[in-house]
Write an enzyme that holds these catalytic residues in place. Sequence first.
Site, PDB file in Angstrom:
ATOM      1  N   GLU A 124       1.110  -1.262  -0.029  1.00  0.00           N
ATOM      2  CA  GLU A 124       0.561  -0.045   0.004  1.00  0.00           C
ATOM      3  C   GLU A 124       0.621   1.258  -0.026  1.00  0.00           C
ATOM      4  O   GLU A 124       1.384   1.688   1.051  1.00  0.00           O
ATOM      5  CB  GLU A 124      -0.921  -0.098   1.057  1.00  0.00           C
ATOM      6  N   GLU A 162       4.690   8.415  -4.256  1.00  0.00           N
ATOM      7  CA  GLU A 162       4.725   7.988  -2.795  1.00  0.00           C
ATOM      8  C   GLU A 162       6.237   7.012  -2.806  1.00  0.00           C
ATOM      9  O   GLU A 162       6.645   6.079  -1.796  1.00  0.00           O
ATOM     10  CB  GLU A 162       4.440   7.330  -1.562  1.00  0.00           C
TER      11      GLU A 162
END
Length: 688
Positions: A150, A159
């Site tokens: 995730e 990210e």
Amino acid sequence: FLLPGEMKTFCGRANPCTGSVDWVEESEEYDYHQEIARSCYADMLHDHDRNVKYYQGIRAAVARVKARGERVVVLDIGTGTGLLSMMAVTCGADFCYAVEVFNPMAEAAQIIVEKNGCSDKIKIINKHSTDVTVGADGDMQEKANVLITELFDTELIGEGALPSYEHAHQHLVQAGCEAVPHRATVYAQLVESELLWSWNQLQPMEVGGIQLLPPPAVSHCAGAHSVCDIQLSQVSPGSFTPLGPLCTMFSVDFSKPVSSALQSHSSQFEAQADGRGQVVVSWWDLDMDPSRSIVCSMAPSWTYQQPVTAPWRDHWMQSVYFLPAERRVTAGEQLSLTVCHDDYSLWFSLQPDSSLFPAPPTRPCCTCQAHLVWTRPRFGELNDRRRTKSYVSALQSILSEDSVCLSVSDGSLLPVFACVLGARKVFSLENSRMSQQVITQVLETNSMRGDVKLLELRPDQLSRSDLKGEQVSVLIGEPYFSTSLLPWHSLFFWYCRTALAGLLKPGAAILPCSASLHLVAVEFQDLWRIRAPCGICEGFNVTPMDEMVQRSLDFRETREAEPHPLWEYPCRALSESAAVMTFDFTQCVPQQPISSQGLLPLLRMGRCHGVALWMEYQLTSDITVSGGLIGPISEQGSCEWSPHRKQGVYFLRSPWESSGDGRAAVTYSFTFEPSVGDIKMDFSISSE
């Protein structure tokens, strides 16, 4: 500086209200608690749709590996609370390596895993995944055959998902491994939108019968390359025109080796309407299994047949990208939309489909400096015609042909307005050289070069000689300061006015003449999730994380209001709005504290999650500009919020069920401390 014998340090912190750098004594755990308190792990754990889809995908992946007769070894990158690893163990995984780089979260995950009886099958590794080693003496004894991650943000890859996957496939997982999610797909749609485009380009504006034009360098600039991430569900479909269909731009198969190298992908389509191609709206979805039977979508609610069924998320929203230049589009025209991405970001370009092999678009880069000085909400604020009209009307009421005007705001057009409206001399304090250069471009474009004297000085540095011996008869400010985070940080204008008192002509006009702090008790539709404890999540006890967050929220100054753009987060007013403090800018900042206490009766049924706070500025006796509510509260409690400024939100420790009969009220207490430039506040619920 570390204080001897104590676990405390002296920290220099910029004070957004006073403009000074305050040296304060802080526990060395201050930053740690701030980061935990402002994290939004609860938002992810409250995302039931996400959790269920991951659970289903993990169960299916484990079953596929077992069907091959293999031992199931899981690598969970970015484990957070350890939730996905515990799901894997529950689904029959033999062992899980759970990687978490953030130390406080890794410690919490260890406690949570033990509390749920999974510690014999889950190993928490407190490292970045690219530092994890495999081997007899490594962090992992063997490579994994199930990869769970995730690592995504609103832009999917922001990210560092691609480099992490790339490294994992090279070093940490077996070839042909199962992956959850299995695949991600990015979608995009070309639209025309005056609203969205106003967040990226300065528009012409009417001032005193004269049209001010934006500098060509700004109009022709590709703008900042960073994504504009918003709750697109709160942008009405009526505020934009789709010029093409929703295009599938590219997919990434996470079960195979992934590259973080620069790539481009194009989608050809026929234009559906005439218009100006300006903006690309984009989102993505996750296929949790190879057959696409388990899909987690980030599509905005207005794409659903029943919008109320759309899951709400704040950790994953939608993206808005501004094309380097708007392009006229004709219905039926064949077009090609191209997306390019590196390892962390995406950008788009639009070409005619006749370009068989279009060159990949270069990353947008601001060359005019305006996109570096003005944020996207700030562009929207400067382009707000109603707001501009209010300031122009206020200036017209106080300016004369003999006025000597001084402006104090960051990157403001007010000094330009004052000049157009006939002030004899106009000076402006700008906080940076870059901001000066942007305002200079505006002046030059409108044949006003040299008409406004721009000074890169702090108010306390300004002298009579800088003003050419003049006394200031009109002091103006929006006020807007780039350092402001919370609404009342704009009180910096008051401190500037005080520092400039010796340069003001007796009876000088001050605009705004005052400001007031307002509040209203609210029930949030969804925003409450970011601060609500989780307790049991999908059958797993995650209370240790709740306790960790609560300890940090209770740590000294962390129980305070936080900034949120409430136009993106619907709420209902459970009380009337009230002005609780007034600040008189015609006077200097007082030496004594200003206090206010009172009750805010809860007059509507609902669950009170906290209060919303904002500032309103009284430009003149009859003209007010609000940084919060911009319309009356409806009978049902619906609120319309300014889209340009963030409001303050103070969450109650526990929500209160209001019966709406006014017998319960929010008790409030405010104290403005002039010496420290801060407003201390406290709230509680009282009932008869």
